[in-house]
Design a protein around this motif. Sequence first.
Motif, PDB file in Angstrom:
ATOM      1  N   ALA A 632       0.850  -1.193   0.000  1.00  0.00           N
ATOM      2  CA  ALA A 632       0.000   0.000   0.000  1.00  0.00           C
ATOM      3  C   ALA A 632       0.882   1.238   0.000  1.00  0.00           C
ATOM      4  N   ILE A 633       0.371   2.311  -0.597  1.00  0.00           N
ATOM      5  CA  ILE A 633       1.080   3.593  -0.632  1.00  0.00           C
ATOM      6  C   ILE A 633       0.103   4.687  -0.235  1.00  0.00           C
ATOM      7  N   ASN A 634       0.586   5.702   0.476  1.00  0.00           N
ATOM      8  CA  ASN A 634      -0.248   6.844   0.823  1.00  0.00           C
ATOM      9  C   ASN A 634       0.543   8.121   0.571  1.00  0.00           C
ATOM     10  N   SER A 635       0.020   8.949  -0.336  1.00  0.00           N
ATOM     11  CA  SER A 635       0.750  10.148  -0.737  1.00  0.00           C
ATOM     12  C   SER A 635       0.650  11.255   0.305  1.00  0.00           C
ATOM     13  N   SER A 636      -0.406  11.260   1.108  1.00  0.00           N
ATOM     14  CA  SER A 636      -0.549  12.282   2.140  1.00  0.00           C
ATOM     15  C   SER A 636       0.498  12.113   3.233  1.00  0.00           C
ATOM     16  N   TYR A 637       0.755  10.858   3.606  1.00  0.00           N
ATOM     17  CA  TYR A 637       1.746  10.586   4.643  1.00  0.00           C
ATOM     18  C   TYR A 637       3.144  10.382   4.075  1.00  0.00           C
ATOM     19  N   GLY A 638       3.264  10.154   2.772  1.00  0.00           N
ATOM     20  CA  GLY A 638       4.575   9.896   2.172  1.00  0.00           C
ATOM     21  C   GLY A 638       5.136   8.550   2.572  1.00  0.00           C
ATOM     22  N   LEU A 639       4.246   7.551   2.745  1.00  0.00           N
ATOM     23  CA  LEU A 639       4.670   6.244   3.240  1.00  0.00           C
ATOM     24  C   LEU A 639       4.282   5.135   2.279  1.00  0.00           C
ATOM     25  N   VAL A 640       5.128   4.103   2.257  1.00  0.00           N
ATOM     26  CA  VAL A 640       4.823   2.847   1.577  1.00  0.00           C
ATOM     27  C   VAL A 640       4.972   1.734   2.596  1.00  0.00           C
ATOM     28  N   VAL A 641       4.036   0.787   2.580  1.00  0.00           N
ATOM     29  CA  VAL A 641       4.123  -0.353   3.497  1.00  0.00           C
ATOM     30  C   VAL A 641       3.961  -1.626   2.674  1.00  0.00           C
ATOM     31  N   PHE A 642       4.730  -2.641   3.012  1.00  0.00           N
ATOM     32  CA  PHE A 642       4.578  -3.931   2.346  1.00  0.00           C
ATOM     33  C   PHE A 642       4.850  -5.045   3.342  1.00  0.00           C
ATOM     34  N   GLY A 643       4.288  -6.202   3.051  1.00  0.00           N
ATOM     35  CA  GLY A 643       4.441  -7.328   3.961  1.00  0.00           C
ATOM     36  C   GLY A 643       4.553  -8.636   3.211  1.00  0.00           C
ATOM     37  N   SER A 645       5.245 -13.235   4.308  1.00  0.00           N
ATOM     38  CA  SER A 645       4.926 -14.251   5.311  1.00  0.00           C
ATOM     39  C   SER A 645       5.751 -14.096   6.577  1.00  0.00           C
ATOM     40  N   ASN A 646       6.710 -13.177   6.591  1.00  0.00           N
ATOM     41  CA  ASN A 646       7.513 -12.951   7.790  1.00  0.00           C
ATOM     42  C   ASN A 646       7.032 -11.768   8.612  1.00  0.00           C
ATOM     43  N   GLY A 647       6.573 -10.708   7.958  1.00  0.00           N
ATOM     44  CA  GLY A 647       6.192  -9.519   8.687  1.00  0.00           C
ATOM     45  C   GLY A 647       5.962  -8.366   7.748  1.00  0.00           C
ATOM     46  N   LEU A 648       6.234  -7.147   8.234  1.00  0.00           N
ATOM     47  CA  LEU A 648       5.983  -5.972   7.405  1.00  0.00           C
ATOM     48  C   LEU A 648       7.088  -4.938   7.595  1.00  0.00           C
ATOM     49  N   ALA A 649       7.159  -4.020   6.637  1.00  0.00           N
ATOM     50  CA  ALA A 649       8.092  -2.892   6.723  1.00  0.00           C
ATOM     51  C   ALA A 649       7.374  -1.638   6.263  1.00  0.00           C
ATOM     52  N   VAL A 650       7.570  -0.542   6.994  1.00  0.00           N
ATOM     53  CA  VAL A 650       7.019   0.760   6.624  1.00  0.00           C
ATOM     54  C   VAL A 650       8.190   1.641   6.182  1.00  0.00           C
ATOM     55  N   VAL A 651       8.095   2.180   4.971  1.00  0.00           N
ATOM     56  CA  VAL A 651       9.175   2.985   4.387  1.00  0.00           C
ATOM     57  C   VAL A 651       8.676   4.404   4.163  1.00  0.00           C
ATOM     58  N   ASP A 652       9.451   5.375   4.625  1.00  0.00           N
ATOM     59  CA  ASP A 652       9.189   6.789   4.345  1.00  0.00           C
ATOM     60  C   ASP A 652       9.922   7.134   3.050  1.00  0.00           C
ATOM     61  N   LEU A 654       9.797   9.846   1.359  1.00  0.00           N
ATOM     62  CA  LEU A 654      10.248  11.243   1.285  1.00  0.00           C
ATOM     63  C   LEU A 654      11.627  11.395   1.919  1.00  0.00           C
ATOM     64  N   GLN A 655      11.807  10.762   3.095  1.00  0.00           N
ATOM     65  CA  GLN A 655      13.105  10.840   3.763  1.00  0.00           C
ATOM     66  C   GLN A 655      14.021   9.672   3.397  1.00  0.00           C
ATOM     67  N   LYS A 656      13.494   8.726   2.612  1.00  0.00           N
ATOM     68  CA  LYS A 656      14.275   7.558   2.187  1.00  0.00           C
ATOM     69  C   LYS A 656      14.763   6.747   3.392  1.00  0.00           C
ATOM     70  N   THR A 657      13.866   6.503   4.326  1.00  0.00           N
ATOM     71  CA  THR A 657      14.223   5.733   5.519  1.00  0.00           C
ATOM     72  C   THR A 657      13.174   4.664   5.789  1.00  0.00           C
ATOM     73  N   VAL A 658      13.609   3.634   6.540  1.00  0.00           N
ATOM     74  CA  VAL A 658      12.684   2.593   6.975  1.00  0.00           C
ATOM     75  C   VAL A 658      12.235   2.939   8.388  1.00  0.00           C
ATOM     76  N   LEU A 659      10.919   3.044   8.589  1.00  0.00           N
ATOM     77  CA  LEU A 659      10.385   3.467   9.880  1.00  0.00           C
ATOM     78  C   LEU A 659      10.109   2.286  10.796  1.00  0.00           C
ATOM     79  N   LEU A 660       9.633   1.202  10.228  1.00  0.00           N
ATOM     80  CA  LEU A 660       9.240   0.063  11.050  1.00  0.00           C
ATOM     81  C   LEU A 660       9.533  -1.207  10.286  1.00  0.00           C
ATOM     82  N   ASN A 661      10.016  -2.207  11.028  1.00  0.00           N
ATOM     83  CA  ASN A 661      10.388  -3.457  10.375  1.00  0.00           C
ATOM     84  C   ASN A 661      10.189  -4.578  11.386  1.00  0.00           C
ATOM     85  N   LEU A 662       8.988  -5.147  11.376  1.00  0.00           N
ATOM     86  CA  LEU A 662       8.613  -6.088  12.425  1.00  0.00           C
ATOM     87  C   LEU A 662       8.127  -7.399  11.860  1.00  0.00           C
TER      88      LEU A 662
END
Length: 1102
Positions: A632-643, A645-652, A654-662
């Motif tokens: 999923a992608i959201n342009s208002s928040y500037g975030l992409v999330v993908f998952g 069978s292991n988990g998910l990662a949230v990528v910013d 705009l800042q080119k950083t990984v916010l969450l990786n669980l």
Amino acid sequence: MKKFNIRKVLDGLTAVSSPSPSPQLGAKENELIPETLQSEHFQICKTVRHGFPYQPSSMAFDPVQKILAIGTQSGALRLFGRPGVECYCQHESGAAVIQLQFLINEGALVSALADDSIHLWNLRQKRPAVLHSLKFSKERITFCHLPFQSKWLYIGSERGNIHIVNVESFTLSGYTIMWNKAIELSSKAHPGPVVHISDNPMDEGKLIIGFESGIVVLWDLKSKRADYRYTYDEAIHSVAWHHEGKQFICSHSDGTLTIWNIKSPAKPAQTITPHGKQPKDGKKPEPCKPILKVEYKTTRAGDPFMIFSGGLSYDTVGRRPCLTVMHGKSTAVLEMDYPIVDFLTLCETPYPNDFQEPYAVVVLLEKDLVVIDLAQNGYPIFENPYPMMIHESPVTCCEYLADCPVDLIPALYSVGSRQKRQGYSKKEWPISGGNWGLGTQSYPEIIITGHADGSVKFWDASAIMLQVLYKLKTAKVFEKARCKEEKPNTEIVDEDPFAIQLMSWCPESRMLCVAGVSAHVIIYRFSKQEITTEVLLEVRLQYELNDLESPEGGGDQTPAPPTPSTSPSPQTAAPQTHTSTSSNSSDGIRDNIPCLKVRSSPLKQSPGYQVELVVQLVWVSGEPPQQISSLAINSSYGLVVFGNSNGLAVVDYLQKTVLLNLGTVELYGSNDPYQRQLRSPRKSRQPSGGLCDINEGSATSEDRCKSPTSGKTPLRFAETQMDNSFSRSRSSSVTSIDKEAREAVTSFYFCETYNRKTDGGLTPSLWVGTSLGTVLAISLNMPPAGEQRLLQPVIVSPCGTLVRLKGSILRMAFLDSTGSLLPSAFEPWYEPNAPANGEERDKVRKRRPVSVSPSTSQELNENQYAVLCSEKQAKVISLPSQTCVFKHNITETSFVLRADVVQINTGICVACFCANGHIMTLSLPGLRPLLDVNYLPLTDMRIARTFCFTNLGQALYLISPTEIQRITYSQEVCENLQEMLGELFTPVETPEAPNRGFFKGLFGGGAQSLDREELFGESGAGKAPRSLAQHIPGPGGIEGMKGAASGIVGDLARARIALDERGQKLSEVEERTAAMMASADTFSKHAHEMMLKCKDKKWYQF
């Protein structure tokens, strides 16, 4: 993308969906939100089919109506007129269509099928229908021929006999040409099946019959005997006449063409082997491949055209299929991309006894339709305006959007128009029959297809048409292996490593995110300006302990700081270091490397979609990364999330950083409801369930949820070793407990909502659905918009479990307190490559994201409703109380493959497609069943992979590898469909017959007509045996059919033509009457003068 279990699919095929009623609720919810949708608003019907006819087998063209018909091996019939006028029909039997014959300018078509049946189709209505059928029981049909302006159809059989059918009544004539009578003593053996029938262009009473063995017979229909027999020692594939009727040409199995004079049966007048090597000693040329079809077309001004398929030399191994055009002394060999099924030469006249004047050749290939311009030097092809290249690379996924922003299609068209190839013929497309529909549907629709070669195509699907707008090639981002030896051993798929698996698109901001099968995610931004990217920025998500990665960016990117155990000297952030320093360990185990290599050379990015960021998962200890299952992608928040069978990662992005990786387990925190057991430990260390981790092994959960600031924190993330981690092995001996432990992330939804029961206001959130039916929330603490958004970190914190459903979570959506759909917040599109000091850049900085959630001025205790749909059931949850207000078990014995929350008429509903073929809709928020139709049994996983619903009652799926089938589930669209469809038949006057000329008429050199009615009718030929064929009557004959065309416009046009014809005939009668009166007047004057002269004469004076 959800991974399907084929056994699970097959188990669900025969199951019957059994919806259970919603629980009885208090009157409060029902009073608050009145539902407008009722069962009568829904109806399922097919609308239109796009794409290339799958497995084509035959073709025909009406030269007056200018309509092309293509038959397929599955009994389908596709009709094409001008671009935008298409029609699909299906024979009930599903047998292959072996031949098609138009009743030229009559609005009818005859089809012959492999099950030995022939059918008459009425094309004078928007949805063609069969009027008559005739099923042969003792003969196998091999060839059909219907002379121009004749109602008698010749049918050749495998036994070598010819039967004649009246196409008005679809009855057999008693006139039969038996094979033994045709060949008599000219051959001792059976001549084989009939491969050709046609009448002499200049004499309708002479019929040429070609038998497979090499015998050709010129049959006299009146005397019922053979005039001449022509024998050649090679099998015949086709025969064609010269328009003067004095010569014909045959194509043979040894690659030769023989030209015969009809009155010289002893030997051919000429024998040609077009592609054979001519020996010097005068012997026969070397045999070549068979010439499967030949056409012989004449011109007034120059040499005739001989056009044929096949006939190449056997030593041309690996050469592509060819069409050869011989014109005078020149021979052009036109190579095709696919094998040739059939071809037709388009000519100026429908009359076979006139100069043909060919202007184009339509070539039907196994996977394409090519039209060649014969009038221009070099024989260029016409640009095909039909959407026939959907399958240019196999379609792997689809998205469909109805009622999209109005500026989107023009923007995509403007960048896509620059991609068009050059060198096409400048003439107009020659297949130009029919008229467009008069539908009032005006909303824009877009279809996006993802393909196996990594390409993404955008299609304008408005007004039941389809036109390609723009093509994006995602494979350009990666290095390509030039040969098989160079292929990296890190690829996790044998073929198509760039194939698109999932797509997420924000149409308002035009941001696009795609996930590929090689566990890669690419984020694209739309721009109308060309740019050159020095080195693509890449983020790799890793499991490796104590290993860092820096962003691979050009310019002044800050290199990653080293770990405490390494030297403090700065490291170079170059792509090459990743493959060299962390490729394989000493024992050869692939570790810490991605599946694909991002290209390091500068990439020129044309206007359109341009790469913003590349994210890749990597190998860990010889284990490949798991494929991505949700995106999923959201342009208002500037975030992409993908998952996966292991988990998910949230990528910013705009800042080119990984916010969450669980890992999925870590999302639950301490409240994991499942008792997960581990397999026996392996010798090698076991990686964490997460995709990667944010900081080093000592990172706390609080640190892990914060965003590293740009340029100060590394993008290579270490792994935290956890006691409850589980293996990513693909071993087949996985126990049921292990299967439960593998909880994949299956869906996402960005929203502004209440994450906890105690929340007093709306907060930006990400809701996560898993394969075990759990819905969890992640809170997003966003920095202020503008420059602060790029400087301050986004704080991401999991909030725990919200609700559980049966089966994997497929879809989530949110309603406000009135029951209206709440779309995700979005940022309007702006030009990202605007000049740095321009006014537009200043506007961009001041631009704030558009939030479509309720305004803050509303009361804080105002409710929202979350709509959750899984494979088995749907629930509506009231927020912030998190109580289930409505629940519906969609199916007990099958499972839902696709679910979408869609807008239709004035309401919204949940639309579901089940594995047992049922299409269902449920009202919102009450989840009342509104529609349940057993529409389509799931015969292929392609349907499950591509089926999607959209707003306004539209849906689509790939019915075959080359065709998109669009359907509607809206009663309103079904009622208006007849108006929207185009008309195939349009009233056109048949061209005048060629002039015979004075001398030809005087000496009998012109065309000889034949009274076929007298010869083939019941009075002259008697009745055919009833056992030969069974007649299945239709609603009427040709005359009745002519009045059956739909639409008042067609009726008026026909009436006008009829009146014109009547007026013309009346004027002719008037002229003849006047001429007769004038003649009578003259005669009377002459008679009177003669009488006066002779009045006074005596008898002897005469």
